[in-house]
Design a protein around this motif. Structure first.
Motif, PDB file in Angstrom:
ATOM      1  N   GLY A 181     -63.348  28.432  10.045  1.00  0.00           N
ATOM      2  CA  GLY A 181     -62.860  28.024  11.261  1.00  0.00           C
ATOM      3  C   GLY A 181     -62.564  27.234  12.649  1.00  0.00           C
ATOM      4  N   THR A 184     -62.161  25.999  16.181  1.00  0.00           N
ATOM      5  CA  THR A 184     -62.770  24.406  16.407  1.00  0.00           C
ATOM      6  C   THR A 184     -61.844  23.393  16.386  1.00  0.00           C
ATOM      7  N   LEU A 191     -60.067  20.127  10.870  1.00  0.00           N
ATOM      8  CA  LEU A 191     -59.841  20.755   9.831  1.00  0.00           C
ATOM      9  C   LEU A 191     -59.245  20.869   8.986  1.00  0.00           C
TER      10      LEU A 191
END
Length: 350
Positions: A181, A184, A191
């Motif tokens: 992630g 992001t 997230l």
């Protein structure tokens, strides 16, 4: 006695390391290699890991893998959302009569519910084989090390484990920017409340379930306490650029309580730079137990070559757990593997 025949499924960082260990150690016979990259399809396994040709040709065709006569599969593909996305192929592998050792879950399938665990169990029984979750974290840090340390404690109050892993030199954009992630934008997606978070909530719930069971109790509640660190400026890492203001570090953290009153904290910090956290360096893991007495352990993995990439010791360690577990998994009864304190295969083999 003939050597166990092993298929390597996936050739990412852990997969390449596991494959290299199969070739170098000679303890097992390499039976096949599954790859997702068309560039690796048709390539000799040795060439994938900078070794001499083995005569085993990698394939991206699942049916070819299923047709191979093998004792087991080292399943190290990139974990993906949702958590159950990998189950279809794992079920097919089990039904084909191959034991599966996976670094991507399956430590305690039952705690995900019968709708999740049932098809996996049935596939293992049909194939007369075993499904095992094997790895470093999950699989080793809390389940084998932290639990072992409780043997020093007369009164147990709380267990805590902290992981720190620097992804700056990780080569895979898919791992860093998708599975982890990084990059992001928090203005577009939270997230900590996303499918990625759901994936890790499911995966690490199995750690709490395992630890509670081994302590003779059960889980009362586990709650996430995830934290994000944003990039103060663009950060260049091997996998790409993390833009300013996007996720540059994630702390996946869970706090649980067991029915016997013991509490547990499990924290995993993945970062693109230690400087984001006011520290320049640090070990891989810190294990803490509160009780009587308190226990404190710092654990680091160090490559014998000082010029080796910093992530290599963790990859070596994770792959080693697969190799050491293999004969135990093959000898286990069909179904789900009950993880014991597994000893190394024999002296002299790295």
């Amino acid at each position: 006695m003939s050597r166990l025949r092993v298929i390597q499924w996936g050739t990412g960082s852990v997969g390449r390391t596991a494959l290299r260990q199969i070739i170098d150690n000679g303890l097992y016979e390499l039976a096949g290699v599954y790859v997702t990259s068309e560039k690796k399809h048709g390539v000799d396994a040795g060439a994938i890991v900078k070794r001499p040709d083995t005569g085993v040709i990698a394939t991206s065709d699942v049916d070819e893998i299923l047709a191979i006569d093998a004792d087991a599969v080292f399943h190290t593909s990139l974990i993906s959302v949702p958590y159950a996305a990998q189950n279809e192929n794992v079920i097919r592998l089990l039904e084909s009569g191959k034991n599966v050792l996976s670094t991507n879950g399956y430590y305690r399938p039952e705690c995900q519910g019968e709708a999740y665990a049932g098809p996996l169990r049935e596939a293992a029984l049909r194939g007369n084989v075993t499904l095992a979750g094997i790895g470093m974290n999950p699989g080793f840090i809390a389940e084998r090390l932290l639990l072992t340390l409780t043997g020093l404690v007369a009164q147990l109050d709380e267990l805590r484990s902290y992981e720190v892993f620097d992804v700056a030199l990780a080569p895979s954009p898919g791992l860093v920017f998708k599975a982890m992630g990084f990059g992001t934008d928090p203005r577009e997606k939270d997230l900590t409340n996303s499918p990625v978070a759901g994936l890790y909530n499911a995966l690490y719930s199995e750690v709490f379930d395992y630890v509670a069971d081994r302590l003779g109790t059960s889980v009362s509640i586990v709650e996430p306490e995830h934290e994000l660190t944003l990039a103060p400026a663009d950060i260049e890492i091997r996998a790409g650029t993390i833009p300013r203001g996007t996720v540059a570090a994630t702390t996946w953290k869970w706090r649980g309580r067991f029915e016997n009153g013991v509490t547990m904290l499990h924290s995993i910090l993945w970062t693109s730079s230690h400087e984001l956290h006011g520290e320049s360096d640090g070990g891989h893991w810190r294990l803490e137990i509160d009780g009587r007495p308190n226990v404190r352990v710092n654990l680091d993995l160090v490559d014998p070559n000082p010029d080796a990439p910093p992530g290599r010791p963790a990859m070596d360690g994770t792959a080693a757990t697969l190799h050491h577990a293999l004969p135990h998994v093959v000898a286990a009864p069909p179904g789900f593997f009950e993880l014991p304190a597994i000893l190394p295969l024999s002296a002299g083999h790295g």
